[in-house]
Every structure is written in structure tokens, then in C-alpha cells.
Design a protein around this motif. Structure first.
Motif, mmCIF file in Angstrom:
data_model
loop_
_atom_site.group_PDB
_atom_site.id
_atom_site.type_symbol
_atom_site.label_atom_id
_atom_site.label_comp_id
_atom_site.label_asym_id
_atom_site.label_seq_id
_atom_site.Cartn_x
_atom_site.Cartn_y
_atom_site.Cartn_z
ATOM 1 N N ASN A 30 0.731 -1.070 0.138
ATOM 2 C CA ASN A 30 -0.016 0.004 0.078
ATOM 3 C C ASN A 30 0.903 1.267 -0.144
ATOM 4 O O ASN A 30 0.059 2.340 -0.184
ATOM 5 C CB ASN A 30 -0.980 -0.076 1.104
ATOM 6 C CG ASN A 30 -2.141 -1.184 1.050
ATOM 7 O OD1 ASN A 30 -1.870 -2.231 1.811
ATOM 8 N ND2 ASN A 30 -3.113 -0.776 0.258
ATOM 9 N N PHE A 54 -5.013 2.558 -1.177
ATOM 10 C CA PHE A 54 -5.749 1.551 -0.585
ATOM 11 C C PHE A 54 -7.095 1.293 -1.623
ATOM 12 O O PHE A 54 -7.415 2.052 -2.315
ATOM 13 C CB PHE A 54 -6.337 1.811 0.788
ATOM 14 C CG PHE A 54 -5.327 2.023 1.783
ATOM 15 C CD1 PHE A 54 -4.707 0.897 2.402
ATOM 16 C CD2 PHE A 54 -4.553 3.132 2.034
ATOM 17 C CE1 PHE A 54 -3.730 1.205 3.335
ATOM 18 C CE2 PHE A 54 -3.419 3.328 3.119
ATOM 19 C CZ PHE A 54 -2.928 2.439 3.417
ATOM 20 N N GLU A 89 -9.741 0.417 4.761
ATOM 21 C CA GLU A 89 -8.481 -0.081 4.635
ATOM 22 C C GLU A 89 -7.418 1.409 4.825
ATOM 23 O O GLU A 89 -6.416 1.124 5.961
ATOM 24 C CB GLU A 89 -8.145 -0.569 3.394
ATOM 25 C CG GLU A 89 -8.415 -1.902 3.266
ATOM 26 C CD GLU A 89 -7.997 -2.608 1.763
ATOM 27 O OE1 GLU A 89 -7.083 -1.896 1.252
ATOM 28 O OE2 GLU A 89 -8.523 -3.622 1.446
ATOM 29 N N ASP A 129 -7.932 2.413 8.850
ATOM 30 C CA ASP A 129 -7.397 1.499 9.654
ATOM 31 C C ASP A 129 -5.879 1.737 9.662
ATOM 32 O O ASP A 129 -5.285 1.570 10.905
ATOM 33 C CB ASP A 129 -7.795 -0.142 9.340
ATOM 34 C CG ASP A 129 -9.291 -0.100 9.434
ATOM 35 O OD1 ASP A 129 -10.026 0.422 10.383
ATOM 36 O OD2 ASP A 129 -9.808 -1.333 9.325
#
Length: 160
Positions: free
Chosen positions: A94, A113, A118, A121
């Protein structure tokens, strides 16, 4: 102010401009478009690549693979974990850009992402749990307007 390095000339500039249109352009077509001898084109192109002035590479469009959630994250990373954290970032699919910096943040990363959850997080759960790493700030990037793969030096950067 830094002085411009002029190790390259207007012929190199013409070659770079043609390659920026299509990096797969054959030397014969560059020669036809510029009026420069094909052998000269090949020799100069090899010099541009060998010197590191130009990289012929593949540039992937992340959005074509569903990576639409982008964040630039500025971090303060303690010296004790700096090198290992950078290696972890290099291995994280990522993370697409890493740069050291000065000031309150000493590391900047660009991330991509598949979705905002995602990304959320990563910024709010993953990074804060890493010992010696602090999120200084971040920017959610809804749209990239101009990217490094579009940048070219100006003609005056090349000697006559």
C-alpha cells in the motif's frame, strides 16, 4: 541557490520530449520526428539511461486496479526504528512513495488503498501501534492533478 547541471544538450532534450510522448517509441521514429541521425539517437539514449538521467520504466495506474483511496502521511520516526520502518514500508504493497524530510516530520509516505476503510485502519490503528512511529499529519487525496511522471526539465536546463 543550486546551480543547474548542464551535462546534457538540446539534442538530449529533443529525445526526452519524444520519449515523454511514448517511452516505447523506436529510435527510428525519434530520428524521423527530430531530424537527428538514428545512430546518434541510440547513442544518446543509451547515455541518458546509463547516466541515470532517464529511466525507461513501466508506470502503473493504481486506479485501474481499484486503488482509489490515497493518503499522504507525514511521520515522526525515532532513529532507533527508522531503518527497519523504512524497510517495512518498502515491503508494504500500500506504500508507493517514501521520502525523508526535515522538520517536525522526518518521513513522508504516500499510500494507496482499495477503500477508505483500509486507509482509515492503516492511519488510525496500524501506524499508531508501531513503537517509535508517530503520525504527525496526513492528507486524503481525492484527485491527483499533476504527477511526477508528467514532469520534464525545461529547455534552458540543456546547453546549446
Amino acid at each position: 541557490m543550486s546551480e543547474r547541471i548542464k551535462n546534457f544538450d538540446k539534442t538530449d532534450f529533443k529525445i526526452i520530449k519524444e520519449l515523454s510522448k511514448d517511452a516505447r517509441m523506436p529510435a527510428a521514429k525519434i530520428a524521423a520526428n527530430t531530424g537527428i541521425n538514428e545512430r546518434t539517437i541510440r547513442r544518446r539514449l543509451n547515455h541518458l539511461v546509463d547516466s541515470g538521467a532517464v529511466r525507461i520504466t513501466t508506470i502503473v495506474a493504481p486506479d485501474m486496479f481499484g486503488y482509489h483511496s490515497i493518503a499522504d502521511i507525514n511521520l515522526k520516526v525515532d532513529p532507533e526504528v527508522y531503518d527497519s520502518f523504512v524497510e517495512d514500508c518498502k515491503n508494504n504493497p500500500n506504500v508507493c512513495y517514501i521520502a525523508s524530510g526535515w522538520g517536525k516530520a522526518n518521513l513522508a509516505i504516500e499510500t494507496r488503498f482499495l477503500n477508505n476503510e483500509e486507509m482509515y485502519d492503516f492511519i488510525n490503528a496500524t501506524l499508531p501501534q508501531i513503537e517509535g512511529v508517530e503520525v504527525v499529519n496526513f492528507f486524503i487525496i481525492p484527485k491527483i492533478i499533476y504527477n511526477i511522471d508528467e514532469w520534464l526539465p525545461v529547455e534552458s536546463d540543456f546547453k546549446d
